[in-house]
Design a protein around this motif. Structure first.
Motif, PDB file in Angstrom:
ATOM      1  N   THR A 166     -29.747  -4.344  10.353  1.00  0.00           N
ATOM      2  CA  THR A 166     -28.341  -5.081  10.789  1.00  0.00           C
ATOM      3  C   THR A 166     -27.198  -4.560   9.875  1.00  0.00           C
ATOM      4  N   ASP A 167     -27.614  -4.533   8.326  1.00  0.00           N
ATOM      5  CA  ASP A 167     -26.427  -4.315   7.571  1.00  0.00           C
ATOM      6  C   ASP A 167     -26.898  -3.545   6.368  1.00  0.00           C
TER       7      ASP A 167
ATOM      8  N   THR B 201     -27.814   1.502   9.794  1.00  0.00           N
ATOM      9  CA  THR B 201     -27.156   0.308  10.301  1.00  0.00           C
ATOM     10  C   THR B 201     -26.747   0.305  11.448  1.00  0.00           C
TER      11      THR B 201
ATOM     12  N   GLY C  30     -30.691  -3.017   4.610  1.00  0.00           N
ATOM     13  CA  GLY C  30     -31.282  -1.552   4.718  1.00  0.00           C
ATOM     14  C   GLY C  30     -31.446  -1.271   3.171  1.00  0.00           C
TER      15      GLY C  30
END
Length: 211
Positions: A142-143, A106, A147
């Motif tokens: 992004t997060d 991330t 993921g």
């Protein structure tokens, strides 16, 4: 430097700063050859090295480089039976260096990995003195939620096809959240911080590597 590479460099800088907050080290390279040179320069001759299954470390040339280097290698693929594989794994836990990739990273510096038997994520968590992780910028997310989705819908189907697994994602190209006998999405591990300073090093490469 292309606009894309410039953007990668800016993103990598943010990730490296966030890895540091999580007690991990990060490095960024524009290409695999520079990355592999830096990794090899950091590993003393005679070190005991092992690795987890990773297309990335093959594609970068790192696997070939360690085989041609002056190291003691622990290679699980040489096992002739399950008991021998178990003994090799026991030695792997005490390796000086463990090489792997991460299924996703991330922007905030968390590592996301999904494993079948768990040997790869187990060595990431504890055991080898040093863990070297090589990651293409294609694996940045992004997060954690994105993921995990990326791994299950992009990496896992490709791996299932490569390994000829009889699971739904190999047939359709996307995750079915299956519980099939051949399923290898058994362990989902999020590394939010390393408990050992300097143990985990993440090498980011501005290339499309692995799945």
């Amino acid at each position: 430097m292309s606009h894309k590479t410039e953007a990668f460099a800016a993103m990598a800088k943010t990730i490296i700063e966030n890895l540091k907050k999580r007690n991990m080290e990060g490095y960024y390279f524009e290409n695999s050859s520079e990355c592999i040179k830096a990794i090899l320069d950091s590993i003393p001759s005679g070190s005991v090295i092992s690795w987890g299954g990773s297309e990335t470390i093959k594609e970068t040339g790192l696997m070939e480089a360690v085989h041609n280097g002056s190291y003691e290698l622990i290679d699980r693929t040489t096992a002739k039976n399950p008991e021998e594989a178990r003994q090799i794994y026991a030695r792997t836990v005490l390796a000086d260096y463990y090489l792997m990739s991460s299924n996703a990273v991330t922007i905030d510096g968390e590592l996301i990995n999904i494993d079948g038997n768990g040997n790869r994520v187990a060595c990431l968590i504890q055991g080898p003195s040093h863990v070297i992780i090589v990651v293409g910028m294609n694996k940045i997310v992004t997060d954690v939620e994105n993921g995990v989705a990326r791994v299950r819908n992009m990496a896992s189907p490709a791996n299932a096809i490569r390994l000829k697994k009889k699971i739904p994602c190999a047939a359709t190209g996307h995750c079915h959240d299956c519980l099939a006998p051949d399923c290898f999405c058994n362990q989902i591990v999020i590394t939010r911080r390393s408990g050992h300073e300097g143990r985990i090093k993440v090498y980011l490469v501005a290339e499309n590597l692995g799945y």
